[in-house]
Scaffold this motif. Sequence first.
Motif, PDB file in Angstrom:
ATOM      1  N   ALA A 166       1.027  -0.883   0.318  1.00 58.40           N
ATOM      2  CA  ALA A 166      -0.020  -0.252  -0.214  1.00 58.40           C
ATOM      3  C   ALA A 166       1.164   1.099  -0.022  1.00 58.40           C
ATOM      4  O   ALA A 166       0.215   2.173   0.118  1.00 58.40           O
ATOM      5  CB  ALA A 166      -0.694  -0.165   1.445  1.00 58.40           C
ATOM      6  N   ARG A 168       2.877   2.407  -2.030  1.00 57.28           N
ATOM      7  CA  ARG A 168       2.478   2.883  -3.409  1.00 57.28           C
ATOM      8  C   ARG A 168       2.119   3.707  -3.538  1.00 57.28           C
ATOM      9  O   ARG A 168       1.573   5.198  -3.763  1.00 57.28           O
ATOM     10  CB  ARG A 168       2.087   2.084  -4.525  1.00 57.28           C
ATOM     11  CG  ARG A 168       3.103   0.534  -4.937  1.00 57.28           C
ATOM     12  CD  ARG A 168       2.401  -0.303  -5.481  1.00 57.28           C
ATOM     13  NE  ARG A 168       3.101  -1.397  -5.335  1.00 57.28           N
ATOM     14  CZ  ARG A 168       2.407  -2.876  -6.217  1.00 57.28           C
ATOM     15  NH1 ARG A 168       1.817  -2.539  -6.756  1.00 57.28           N
ATOM     16  NH2 ARG A 168       3.918  -3.790  -5.924  1.00 57.28           N
ATOM     17  N   GLY A 169       0.485   3.849  -2.928  1.00 60.24           N
ATOM     18  CA  GLY A 169      -0.504   5.298  -1.683  1.00 60.24           C
ATOM     19  C   GLY A 169       0.872   6.311  -1.987  1.00 60.24           C
ATOM     20  O   GLY A 169       0.584   7.241  -2.793  1.00 60.24           O
ATOM     21  N   PRO A 170       0.796   6.222  -0.758  1.00 64.16           N
ATOM     22  CA  PRO A 170       1.458   7.264   0.043  1.00 64.16           C
ATOM     23  C   PRO A 170       3.184   8.120  -0.893  1.00 64.16           C
ATOM     24  O   PRO A 170       3.268   9.468  -1.209  1.00 64.16           O
ATOM     25  CB  PRO A 170       1.855   6.651   1.559  1.00 64.16           C
ATOM     26  CG  PRO A 170       1.387   5.491   1.370  1.00 64.16           C
ATOM     27  CD  PRO A 170       0.821   5.445   0.811  1.00 64.16           C
ATOM     28  N   MET A 188       3.256   7.977  -4.319  1.00 60.39           N
ATOM     29  CA  MET A 188       2.436   8.116  -5.468  1.00 60.39           C
ATOM     30  C   MET A 188       1.857   9.341  -5.163  1.00 60.39           C
ATOM     31  O   MET A 188       1.656  10.547  -5.943  1.00 60.39           O
ATOM     32  CB  MET A 188       1.853   7.661  -6.592  1.00 60.39           C
ATOM     33  CG  MET A 188       2.535   6.340  -6.585  1.00 60.39           C
ATOM     34  SD  MET A 188       1.834   4.953  -7.370  1.00 60.39           S
ATOM     35  CE  MET A 188       1.080   5.762  -8.914  1.00 60.39           C
TER      36      MET A 188
END
Lengths: 217, 217
Positions: free
Chosen positions: B187, B189-191, B193
């Motif tokens: 997860a 990758r969320g914060p 990106m």
Amino acid sequence: MRIAVLGTGVVGRTIATRLAGLGHQVGMGSRTADNATAAAWVQQTGAGSTHGTFAEVVGDAELVFNCTSGAGSLDAVRGVGAGNLAGKVLVDVANPLDHSHGMPPTLLVCNTDSLAEQLQRELPETKVVKALNTMSALVMVEPGRVPGQHDVFLCGDDDAAKAMVGEILRSFGWPDRSIVDLGQISAARGPEMYLALWLRLYGALGTGDFNIGVAHR
Amino acid sequence: MRIAVLGTGVVGRTIATRLAGLGHQVGMGSRTADNATAAAWVQQTGAGSTHGTFAEVVGDAELVFNCTSGAGSLDAVRGVGAGNLAGKVLVDVANPLDHSHGMPPTLLVCNTDSLAEQLQRELPETKVVKALNTMSALVMVEPGRVPGQHDVFLCGDDDAAKAMVGEILRSFGWPDRSIVDLGQISAARGPEMYLALWLRLYGALGTGDFNIGVAHR
């Protein structure tokens, strides 16, 4: 205003219905002239609403919403033709989701480019504005369903086009202070790449009824 | 608690100072044993603080903050060695920024991978937790400087490690409801990106004193 909505999915239908409810003349476009979903939408929505191919509904519309799937957006506007979209404002609501790597989806384009920039390059005489792609369809057109302060981002190279989109957003219920101008169309990489975080928040919260707000002094 | 902070930049110094002020025994690590910035930090901070190479400060620390530049983070932990970091909690605060494409920076890794995942693969026996990378250094350690509700995200594969990091975040001033667990380390990758949006917000607002909060029902 005469407005074309490209796409018959949840986002397209939700935005088209809201725009029609606000008194606009809305044409819903799809790849084929006899799309059953679009025909049913016109039946429900009544006078002033039409449907047809992407090219037909763009016709004499002043404003066009791209609500096609991100993977199909470039093909959709190529089908319309750059000439038919010249001089118009195109609001790009789509996210270039790539479902080929499993769940949650990744992006087909990001980091050094974005879907909105691809569309702007494809349509050099169209005023592309990225907006509304950072939330679920119902929140886009009825921000009050999420309590508290939360924001909608927009960006694009043409200030008049952004002002026109800002007016539409206000009519959807977005207060002025919640409409955040991120700058030029290249800034669309920001809200598009935010999708990676949106998808995890969606997983963690278990609802699409959320949105982010920018807190600052 | 014995805590190692890897990196002598603004983020490393700000976090190390806050941790020392909370009574922790903090070691600031850099590539060389005689780093002048780290030595000056120890001088200012006083008893209980030390400095040394990345490997030296990791020593018997229970908790390690990765505050190196994202481009150098993998090299930094390779220098320490996976064995020396085995069993420890590593809080990855770094962003894998790529300055080679001009301003604003892009990311060296994103979409189908993230820096935090790279670190977790490099250090299979370390409990990597991604946290705090979505805001400026001063906001990380003093969330009250930004008014209103705003949030900090964390993710990682080990629940006990996330709970330990959650305790540190609470001691920094983050209320429980503002600590959002996004799930597994993928997860991150969320914060990571989200940085693309953070950079545009920074440009639009002209201050680093901002953060996002998740509004939901």
